[in-house]
Scaffold this motif. Structure first.
Motif, PDB file in Angstrom:
ATOM      1  N   UNK A  88      19.256  29.340 -45.751  1.00  0.00           N
ATOM      2  CA  UNK A  88      19.094  29.116 -47.019  1.00  0.00           C
ATOM      3  C   UNK A  88      17.618  28.679 -47.799  1.00  0.00           C
ATOM      4  N   UNK A  89      17.157  27.940 -47.168  1.00  0.00           N
ATOM      5  CA  UNK A  89      15.710  27.424 -47.650  1.00  0.00           C
ATOM      6  C   UNK A  89      14.820  28.567 -47.509  1.00  0.00           C
ATOM      7  N   UNK A  90      14.863  29.144 -46.420  1.00  0.00           N
ATOM      8  CA  UNK A  90      13.941  30.379 -46.000  1.00  0.00           C
ATOM      9  C   UNK A  90      14.155  31.506 -46.997  1.00  0.00           C
ATOM     10  N   UNK A  91      15.370  31.754 -47.385  1.00  0.00           N
ATOM     11  CA  UNK A  91      15.634  32.856 -48.328  1.00  0.00           C
ATOM     12  C   UNK A  91      15.295  32.359 -49.648  1.00  0.00           C
ATOM     13  N   UNK A  92      15.060  30.856 -49.976  1.00  0.00           N
ATOM     14  CA  UNK A  92      14.611  30.678 -51.451  1.00  0.00           C
ATOM     15  C   UNK A  92      13.245  30.969 -51.339  1.00  0.00           C
ATOM     16  N   UNK A  93      12.627  30.351 -50.412  1.00  0.00           N
ATOM     17  CA  UNK A  93      11.184  30.526 -50.152  1.00  0.00           C
ATOM     18  C   UNK A  93      10.609  31.929 -50.391  1.00  0.00           C
ATOM     19  N   UNK A  94      11.348  32.721 -49.626  1.00  0.00           N
ATOM     20  CA  UNK A  94      11.171  34.392 -49.764  1.00  0.00           C
ATOM     21  C   UNK A  94      11.132  34.719 -50.945  1.00  0.00           C
ATOM     22  N   UNK A  95      12.268  34.418 -51.826  1.00  0.00           N
ATOM     23  CA  UNK A  95      12.454  34.786 -53.232  1.00  0.00           C
ATOM     24  C   UNK A  95      11.399  33.996 -54.179  1.00  0.00           C
ATOM     25  N   UNK A  96      11.114  32.910 -53.814  1.00  0.00           N
ATOM     26  CA  UNK A  96       9.986  32.435 -54.563  1.00  0.00           C
ATOM     27  C   UNK A  96       8.489  33.092 -54.494  1.00  0.00           C
ATOM     28  N   UNK A  97       8.036  33.625 -53.322  1.00  0.00           N
ATOM     29  CA  UNK A  97       7.303  34.202 -52.758  1.00  0.00           C
ATOM     30  C   UNK A  97       7.129  35.561 -53.536  1.00  0.00           C
ATOM     31  N   UNK A  98       8.268  36.405 -53.493  1.00  0.00           N
ATOM     32  CA  UNK A  98       8.368  37.620 -54.293  1.00  0.00           C
ATOM     33  C   UNK A  98       8.215  37.603 -55.511  1.00  0.00           C
ATOM     34  N   UNK A  99       8.676  36.469 -56.358  1.00  0.00           N
ATOM     35  CA  UNK A  99       8.591  36.001 -57.643  1.00  0.00           C
ATOM     36  C   UNK A  99       6.989  35.799 -57.967  1.00  0.00           C
ATOM     37  N   UNK A 100       6.487  35.135 -57.320  1.00  0.00           N
ATOM     38  CA  UNK A 100       5.008  34.865 -57.433  1.00  0.00           C
ATOM     39  C   UNK A 100       4.115  36.052 -57.350  1.00  0.00           C
ATOM     40  N   UNK A 101       4.472  36.836 -56.252  1.00  0.00           N
ATOM     41  CA  UNK A 101       3.585  38.006 -56.190  1.00  0.00           C
ATOM     42  C   UNK A 101       3.707  39.071 -57.211  1.00  0.00           C
ATOM     43  N   UNK A 102       5.096  38.891 -57.859  1.00  0.00           N
ATOM     44  CA  UNK A 102       5.093  39.805 -59.106  1.00  0.00           C
ATOM     45  C   UNK A 102       4.293  39.401 -60.297  1.00  0.00           C
ATOM     46  N   UNK A 103       3.853  38.112 -60.296  1.00  0.00           N
ATOM     47  CA  UNK A 103       3.069  37.742 -61.306  1.00  0.00           C
ATOM     48  C   UNK A 103       1.604  38.240 -61.031  1.00  0.00           C
ATOM     49  N   UNK A 104       1.164  38.520 -59.852  1.00  0.00           N
ATOM     50  CA  UNK A 104      -0.116  39.127 -59.709  1.00  0.00           C
ATOM     51  C   UNK A 104      -1.210  37.997 -59.016  1.00  0.00           C
ATOM     52  N   UNK A 105      -2.291  38.254 -58.722  1.00  0.00           N
ATOM     53  CA  UNK A 105      -3.128  37.330 -58.356  1.00  0.00           C
ATOM     54  C   UNK A 105      -3.760  36.621 -59.544  1.00  0.00           C
ATOM     55  N   UNK A 106      -3.698  37.213 -60.540  1.00  0.00           N
ATOM     56  CA  UNK A 106      -4.182  36.339 -62.024  1.00  0.00           C
ATOM     57  C   UNK A 106      -3.327  36.681 -62.626  1.00  0.00           C
ATOM     58  N   UNK A 107      -2.244  35.744 -62.698  1.00  0.00           N
ATOM     59  CA  UNK A 107      -1.004  35.894 -63.803  1.00  0.00           C
ATOM     60  C   UNK A 107      -1.726  35.921 -65.388  1.00  0.00           C
TER      61      UNK A 107
END
Length: 86
Positions: free
Chosen positions: A31-50
């Motif tokens: 569950x923690x791994x899934x949460x971290x992967x979801x956070x990673x995807x969300x952060x990536x969607x913000x782009x390198x320079x949000x």
């Protein structure tokens, strides 16, 4: 979430007490791994320079990631590092 009103996204995300969830629910490693992967995807969607409107939400994502990293350290370290390296 990036297509939504960022003020609404920020407000909803601040209602989730990640530190309390990590300590009281004691989520499994999967569950923690899934949460971290979801956070990673969300952060990536913000782009390198949000954008300026995304910076508050991006900061909240970082705060949640830091909470996972600090929780039960160092057992969550490899989950976070693995997500970063992908």
């Amino acid at each position: 979430l990036q297509n939504q009103n960022m003020d609404l996204v920020f407000m909803l995300l601040t209602k989730f007490d990640i530190r309390n969830w990590l300590t009281s629910a004691s989520p499994s490693e999967a569950v923690r791994k899934c949460f971290v992967e979801s956070l990673g995807s969300a952060m990536m969607s913000c782009g390198a320079e949000p954008s300026s409107e995304s910076k508050l939400v991006f900061g909240l994502y970082l705060s949640h990631m830091a909470a996972v990293l600090e929780s039960n350290f160092p057992s969550n370290l490899y989950i976070v590092v693995n997500m970063i390296l992908q």
